[in-house]
Design a protein around this motif. Structure first.
Motif, PDB file in Angstrom:
ATOM      1  N   VAL B  75     -31.994 -34.424  33.206  1.00 22.29           N
ATOM      2  CA  VAL B  75     -31.081 -34.573  34.038  1.00 22.29           C
ATOM      3  C   VAL B  75     -30.463 -35.949  34.321  1.00 22.29           C
ATOM      4  O   VAL B  75     -29.320 -36.179  34.531  1.00 22.29           O
ATOM      5  CB  VAL B  75     -31.363 -33.963  35.444  1.00 22.29           C
ATOM      6  CG1 VAL B  75     -30.433 -34.470  36.731  1.00 22.29           C
ATOM      7  CG2 VAL B  75     -31.273 -32.545  35.402  1.00 22.29           C
ATOM      8  N   SER B  78     -27.611 -37.212  31.800  1.00 25.20           N
ATOM      9  CA  SER B  78     -26.460 -36.331  32.255  1.00 25.20           C
ATOM     10  C   SER B  78     -25.908 -37.011  33.455  1.00 25.20           C
ATOM     11  O   SER B  78     -24.524 -37.356  33.653  1.00 25.20           O
ATOM     12  CB  SER B  78     -26.669 -34.895  32.513  1.00 25.20           C
ATOM     13  OG  SER B  78     -25.578 -34.246  32.831  1.00 25.20           O
ATOM     14  N   LEU B  79     -26.641 -37.278  34.593  1.00 25.77           N
ATOM     15  CA  LEU B  79     -26.020 -38.011  35.864  1.00 25.77           C
ATOM     16  C   LEU B  79     -25.480 -39.338  35.430  1.00 25.77           C
ATOM     17  O   LEU B  79     -24.244 -39.646  36.023  1.00 25.77           O
ATOM     18  CB  LEU B  79     -27.145 -38.145  36.678  1.00 25.77           C
ATOM     19  CG  LEU B  79     -26.946 -38.929  37.971  1.00 25.77           C
ATOM     20  CD1 LEU B  79     -25.740 -38.189  38.731  1.00 25.77           C
ATOM     21  CD2 LEU B  79     -28.139 -39.310  39.185  1.00 25.77           C
ATOM     22  N   LEU B  81     -24.343 -40.375  32.793  1.00 24.77           N
ATOM     23  CA  LEU B  81     -23.329 -40.414  31.820  1.00 24.77           C
ATOM     24  C   LEU B  81     -21.770 -40.010  32.591  1.00 24.77           C
ATOM     25  O   LEU B  81     -20.972 -40.560  32.389  1.00 24.77           O
ATOM     26  CB  LEU B  81     -23.485 -39.370  30.562  1.00 24.77           C
ATOM     27  CG  LEU B  81     -22.549 -39.221  29.355  1.00 24.77           C
ATOM     28  CD1 LEU B  81     -22.837 -40.653  28.723  1.00 24.77           C
ATOM     29  CD2 LEU B  81     -22.880 -38.278  28.573  1.00 24.77           C
ATOM     30  N   VAL B  82     -22.146 -38.975  33.445  1.00 26.52           N
ATOM     31  CA  VAL B  82     -21.115 -38.586  34.201  1.00 26.52           C
ATOM     32  C   VAL B  82     -20.395 -39.821  35.174  1.00 26.52           C
ATOM     33  O   VAL B  82     -19.252 -39.917  35.307  1.00 26.52           O
ATOM     34  CB  VAL B  82     -21.427 -37.320  35.174  1.00 26.52           C
ATOM     35  CG1 VAL B  82     -20.360 -37.059  35.861  1.00 26.52           C
ATOM     36  CG2 VAL B  82     -21.579 -36.281  34.218  1.00 26.52           C
ATOM     37  N   LEU B  83     -21.302 -40.389  35.865  1.00 16.26           N
ATOM     38  CA  LEU B  83     -21.139 -41.329  36.674  1.00 16.26           C
ATOM     39  C   LEU B  83     -20.308 -42.704  35.953  1.00 16.26           C
ATOM     40  O   LEU B  83     -19.426 -43.127  36.559  1.00 16.26           O
ATOM     41  CB  LEU B  83     -22.415 -42.303  37.356  1.00 16.26           C
ATOM     42  CG  LEU B  83     -22.976 -41.260  38.421  1.00 16.26           C
ATOM     43  CD1 LEU B  83     -24.175 -42.006  39.021  1.00 16.26           C
ATOM     44  CD2 LEU B  83     -21.916 -40.831  39.338  1.00 16.26           C
ATOM     45  N   ILE B  85     -18.666 -42.294  33.116  1.00 20.27           N
ATOM     46  CA  ILE B  85     -17.289 -41.899  32.767  1.00 20.27           C
ATOM     47  C   ILE B  85     -16.414 -41.534  33.974  1.00 20.27           C
ATOM     48  O   ILE B  85     -15.226 -41.913  33.777  1.00 20.27           O
ATOM     49  CB  ILE B  85     -17.698 -40.322  31.884  1.00 20.27           C
ATOM     50  CG1 ILE B  85     -18.234 -40.824  30.576  1.00 20.27           C
ATOM     51  CG2 ILE B  85     -16.265 -39.835  31.768  1.00 20.27           C
ATOM     52  CD1 ILE B  85     -18.193 -39.661  29.450  1.00 20.27           C
ATOM     53  N   ALA B  86     -17.014 -41.018  35.022  1.00 17.83           N
ATOM     54  CA  ALA B  86     -16.334 -40.835  36.129  1.00 17.83           C
ATOM     55  C   ALA B  86     -15.602 -42.146  36.637  1.00 17.83           C
ATOM     56  O   ALA B  86     -14.487 -42.337  37.047  1.00 17.83           O
ATOM     57  CB  ALA B  86     -16.843 -40.432  37.485  1.00 17.83           C
ATOM     58  N   SER B  87     -16.316 -43.368  36.514  1.00 16.92           N
ATOM     59  CA  SER B  87     -15.747 -44.568  37.154  1.00 16.92           C
ATOM     60  C   SER B  87     -14.707 -45.262  36.119  1.00 16.92           C
ATOM     61  O   SER B  87     -14.133 -45.933  36.509  1.00 16.92           O
ATOM     62  CB  SER B  87     -17.108 -45.690  37.248  1.00 16.92           C
ATOM     63  OG  SER B  87     -17.870 -45.668  36.316  1.00 16.92           O
ATOM     64  N   PHE B  89     -12.836 -43.141  34.282  1.00 22.95           N
ATOM     65  CA  PHE B  89     -12.069 -42.180  33.843  1.00 22.95           C
ATOM     66  C   PHE B  89     -10.626 -42.343  33.144  1.00 22.95           C
ATOM     67  O   PHE B  89     -10.415 -41.946  32.270  1.00 22.95           O
ATOM     68  CB  PHE B  89     -12.010 -40.750  34.920  1.00 22.95           C
ATOM     69  CG  PHE B  89     -11.243 -39.881  34.656  1.00 22.95           C
ATOM     70  CD1 PHE B  89     -11.249 -39.081  33.376  1.00 22.95           C
ATOM     71  CD2 PHE B  89     -10.310 -39.126  35.562  1.00 22.95           C
ATOM     72  CE1 PHE B  89     -10.410 -38.063  33.000  1.00 22.95           C
ATOM     73  CE2 PHE B  89      -9.610 -38.028  35.235  1.00 22.95           C
ATOM     74  CZ  PHE B  89      -9.898 -37.513  34.050  1.00 22.95           C
ATOM     75  N   PHE B  90     -10.019 -42.790  34.066  1.00 20.14           N
ATOM     76  CA  PHE B  90      -8.493 -42.915  33.790  1.00 20.14           C
ATOM     77  C   PHE B  90      -8.173 -43.871  32.748  1.00 20.14           C
ATOM     78  O   PHE B  90      -7.261 -43.808  31.813  1.00 20.14           O
ATOM     79  CB  PHE B  90      -7.696 -43.395  35.041  1.00 20.14           C
ATOM     80  CG  PHE B  90      -7.684 -42.203  36.223  1.00 20.14           C
ATOM     81  CD1 PHE B  90      -6.931 -41.150  35.759  1.00 20.14           C
ATOM     82  CD2 PHE B  90      -8.313 -42.301  37.124  1.00 20.14           C
ATOM     83  CE1 PHE B  90      -6.869 -40.011  36.721  1.00 20.14           C
ATOM     84  CE2 PHE B  90      -8.356 -41.415  37.956  1.00 20.14           C
ATOM     85  CZ  PHE B  90      -7.491 -40.042  37.877  1.00 20.14           C
TER      86      PHE B  90
END
Lengths: 209, 171
Positions: B75, B78-79, B81-83, B85-87, B89-90
């Motif tokens: 997990v 995954s966490l 990576l998302v964090l 990419i989320a930061s 993102f744009f």
């Protein structure tokens, strides 16, 4: 700060309730997440959710985990992300441990063995189906077709680590795109357009990339 | 030791199965047969199949602590990576470099999943030649696949029904 904890718990609890619904694939839970997050709790707008889902699909990892983490992040930052991830993960975690215990007890029962024997054939079907679904977004031209075939062949005949292959894939993708643009085959935008028109979420089972 | 499974989890979903299998066999944690059973059980549980398989492997090797270790290992990437990419993102979403990378990454994943299917088929004698066992298994496979593609039937039903069929045929 108290409000913060309360909200974190709400995030955790929301995803905890959704967790057990993800039987057989993360896509089952997407309508639920949408309803919970946009209508009941009004944490995010529909647009936000679509954006999150599109991105969760395109990054590695299970969509159920990715999208939950992402939504958690949008609602409550890093803490929110962790709360959502724990919420979605814990129920399945305990269910899997329970099933493991049951399985280890029963695995030599003849009926269980018979059932598993057949299930393994249908698991192959599930994997082939995932492959077929994946193909629709991945194979968009001749070069991607060749890459998929050669990746498959390399895995089958050479003892190479999959991670290495993935890195190669990224490298090839970047180099190939550069080359194509240089040679004037393709405008840079058209690649993504092609991928987008192939986008069709329905067949995704949420297990793969 | 479970950290290794955590690191390979970047492949995602069914594409990860060959990686988990590889690590598990190299380490001598499970036999090929045991691994097939683990995946079958993982497919029946809610949640992502790869994560489930890892938890099961962890449990078998190291009890509850092993399961927790495997789960966390799966997990955390995954966490992160998302964090990450989320930061970004744009900035990243329409980045040509990222698009080019995915252009190359996606077909590799297709190859990986195809390989997972073949490995699995070989492990449980689906392609074992012309005998009753292989032919009946192939029939189950073909009908399952047809049901999945044609009727978009839920994977869980496919597993449960084939299990029941199995009890009747092989039981």
């Amino acid at each position: 700060m108290e409000f913060g904890w309360k909200k974190l718990f709400q995030i955790f609890w929301t995803f905890l309730k959704i967790g057990p619904v993800t039987f057989g694939g993360g896509y089952a839970m997407i309508p639920l997440i949408k309803r919970e997050v946009t209508q009941h709790k009004k944490w995010l707008s529909e647009d936000d959710i679509s954006e999150v889902l599109a991105l969760s699909e395109s990054i590695p990892g299970a969509i159920a985990l990715n999208s939950s983490t992402f939504i958690g992040y949008k609602i409550g930052g890093v803490k929110g992300a962790i709360a959502a991830l724990l919420g979605i993960f814990l129920p399945t975690f305990f269910i899997v441990i329970l099933m493991s215990m049951m399985f280890l007890q029963l695995q030599y029962h003849p009926k269980v063995e018979a059932a598993l024997h057949a299930i393994q054939a249908s698991i192959v079907a599930l994997i082939v189906y995932a492959c077929y679904s994946n193909m629709k977004t991945a194979i968009i031209d001749k070069s991607t077709f060749l890459m998929a075939i050669s990746a498959f062949a390399v895995l089958l005949f050479l003892n190479i680590h999959p991670i290495l292959l993935i890195l190669f894939g990224i490298l090839f993708g970047v180099v190939l795109t550069k080359l194509k643009i240089l040679l004037g085959y393709q405008k840079p935008e058209s690649i993504q357009e092609k991928a987008d028109t192939n986008e069709n979420r329905e067949w995704y089972m949420g297990e793969g990339i | 030791m479970f950290l290794i499974i955590g690191f390979v989890s970047f492949g995602g979903g069914y594409a990860m199965l060959p990686m988990i299998e590889r690590e598990v066999l190299i380490k001598g944690w499970l036999s090929v047969e045991e691994f097939s059973n683990v995946v079958a059980i993982a497919g029946m549980s809610p949640g992502p199949i790869a994560t489930n398989s890892a938890i099961f492997v962890g449990y078998k090797v190291g009890g509850i602590a092993g399961a927790v270790a495997a789960g966390v290992g799966m997990v955390v990437p995954s966490l992160l990576l998302v964090l990450l990419i989320a930061s970004f993102f744009f900035k990243v979403h329409h980045n040509k470099f990222v698009q080019a990378a995915f252009y190359g990454l996606r077909p590799i994943i297709t190859g990986l999943i195809g390989y997972a299917a073949i490995r699995f088929a070989m492990n449980n004698h689906l392609l074992g030649g012309v005998n009753w066992d292989s032919i009946s298994l192939f029939l189950i496979f073909a009908i399952s696949l047809f049901a999945l593609i044609k009727f978009k039937i839920h994977p869980l039903f496919v597993i449960v029904i084939s299990g029941i069929v199995g009890v009747f045929i092989y039981g």
